[in-house]
Design an enzyme around this catalytic site. Structure first.
Site, mmCIF file in Angstrom:
data_model
loop_
_atom_site.group_PDB
_atom_site.id
_atom_site.type_symbol
_atom_site.label_atom_id
_atom_site.label_comp_id
_atom_site.label_asym_id
_atom_site.label_seq_id
_atom_site.Cartn_x
_atom_site.Cartn_y
_atom_site.Cartn_z
ATOM 1 N N ASP A 87 0.612 -1.285 -0.068
ATOM 2 C CA ASP A 87 -0.148 0.484 0.103
ATOM 3 C C ASP A 87 0.925 1.148 0.306
ATOM 4 O O ASP A 87 2.110 1.382 0.198
ATOM 5 C CB ASP A 87 -1.033 0.394 0.932
ATOM 6 C CG ASP A 87 -0.111 0.075 2.745
ATOM 7 O OD1 ASP A 87 0.669 -0.646 3.325
ATOM 8 O OD2 ASP A 87 -0.892 0.838 3.246
ATOM 9 N N GLU A 182 0.404 -1.207 5.378
ATOM 10 C CA GLU A 182 0.518 -0.432 6.696
ATOM 11 C C GLU A 182 1.021 0.829 6.734
ATOM 12 O O GLU A 182 1.506 0.775 8.079
ATOM 13 C CB GLU A 182 2.597 -1.346 6.096
ATOM 14 C CG GLU A 182 3.236 -0.919 6.836
ATOM 15 C CD GLU A 182 4.548 0.224 7.320
ATOM 16 O OE1 GLU A 182 4.874 0.850 7.336
ATOM 17 O OE2 GLU A 182 3.702 1.345 6.428
#
Length: 417
Positions: A87, A182
């Site tokens: 991400d 994350e």
């Protein structure tokens, strides 16, 4: 074949991966927080299978698992995990990323074509002075680049490609883990540690070449809630207690010139209000609390609670709630019990013609949480710089050096087993 003669795939992979929008969403309750993160993860699974990682899989929560089989005849080689996140940060758009390769960069300011006001220069990015002559990748000026952490993803993919092509390189079993979310603090919430089956790990999510990160902030979140009393404003005298005013007074008591992230550096911790909202009856202020010394979190929280109590005393009728939620802890507390994890990494840096610079992270990584889940896991450089911004960049040579480093690292664990 020496890796020095290897034709790296890391740049080509990176340039493709950053064009896939994988931005995570802190407001979403789902896991992963955005389905589009799986768009990249599905591609990674297919590419791993093409490379020869036959067991590559994507689970329902957005995790990619895969195995590079051992080439060592030894039975006692610890299983390593290399981990990166797919991400990108919610701070800056990740849609429509157009990566630009600036070959043999000459040191002049890099003006990004889609917004000439976005300029990457050595005054604001002094590390670039060390990368003159490198091939530098940037975005085009309207988005972040996504080197955080698609550089790490591409590095691990290139590692897999190299090791599968070169079975003569002796190493133990290696597990690959790509995580979602994350950037919103939920990167390892649903990791299946039994399925992962690794003994030691390394995240590829660091910055400057040579940096080796084995220490990070310990982190708590604090929610302060002020509960007031509503009344018709025309007849409120002696009845109304305004939670908004109490919250505003409380925030105004936070010291100026200290304690906040805008006033701290190095090994200093901080207390940081990140969100505030409210109405007459209820107002909330959210904080993140950070310190390298875990015990100091309680000291910060007690001081903050003192300001809450002082506010309550100033507003008779106000009721306050003070809640603390643990977020993550300093990985050093775990890594100190496993010194070879850092020592072997430093040796790998040396074999790749670098001196490891052990530094502390003023933040957190998936590795910090994995360390406390039973997988000691420091952080290795990728070259990602200017992260979470339109000025993000990465050096091709830094990424290639990271690949070389973790090849050496896998060999070292095998040799010393």
């Amino acid at each position: 074949m020496s890796i020095a003669n290897y034709k790296h795939t890391v740049t080509e992979r990176f340039m493709r991966y950053v064009q896939i929008d994988t931005q995570s969403d802190p407001a979403s309750p789902t896991q992963p927080s955005t389905e589009k993160q799986k768009d990249l993860s599905r591609i990674l699974v297919e590419e791993l299978k093409v490379i020869g990682v036959s067991d590559a899989e994507l689970d329902e929560y957005g995790y990619v698992y895969g195995t590079i089989p051992a080439t060592s005849g030894k039975e006692n080689v610890p299983v390593l995990c290399f981990c990166s996140h797919v991400d990108t940060a919610p701070d800056c758009s990740g849609f429509g990323v157009k990566p630009i390769l600036h070959e043999k960069w000459n040191g002049q300011p890099i003006v990004l074509p889609d917004d000439p006001l976005v300029v990457i220069n050595t005054n604001e990015h002094p590390y670039l002075l060390e990368r003159i002559g490198d091939d530098i990748i940037t975005a085009s000026g309207t988005t972040l680049l996504g080197a955080d952490d698609k550089a790490g993803v591409a590095i691990i993919m290139d590692l897999a490609n190299y090791l599968i092509q070169h079975p003569e390189v002796k190493h133990g079993k290696i597990r690959i883990l790509f995580t979602p979310d994350e950037e919103v603090g939920r990167g390892v919430n649903k990791v299946d540690m039994k399925k992962l089956g690794a003994d030691f790990g390394y995240t590829l999510d660091g910055g400057e070449r040579g940096h080796l990160e084995g220490e990070n902030f310990s982190a708590d979140a604090v929610m302060v809630t002020f509960n007031g009393i509503s009344a018709h404003p025309g007849y409120a005298k002696g009845k109304m207690v305004n939670a908004i005013k109490a919250a505003g007074t409380f925030v105004s008591m936070l010291p100026h010139g200290e304690w906040g992230p805008e006033f701290t550096e190095g090994m200093e911790g901080f207390v940081h209000p990140v969100h505030m909202e409210g109405m007459l009856e209820k107002a909330t202020v959210q904080f993140i609390i950070r310190d390298f010394d875990t015990a100091k979190l309680a000291t910060h929280e007690q001081r903050l609670k003192g300001l809450v109590d002082k506010t309550v005393a100033m507003f008779p009728g106000i009721h306050a709630e003070f809640t603390i939620k643990e977020q993550y802890r300093n990985m050093k507390e775990v890594l100190d019990h496993h010194p070879r994890v850092m020592d072997y990494a430093a040796e790998a840096y040396s074999r790749a013609d670098m001196q490891a610079k052990r530094i502390s992270i003023r933040g957190g990584t998936d590795g910090a949480r994995l360390s406390f889940m039973g997988l000691p896991c420091p952080n290795i450089f990728t070259g990602e710089m200017g992260i979470h911004s339109k000025q993000e960049y990465v050096s091709v040579q830094d990424m290639e050096k990271a690949v070389e480093t973790i090849v050496h690292l896998a060999q070292i664990w095998e040799e010393k087993a």
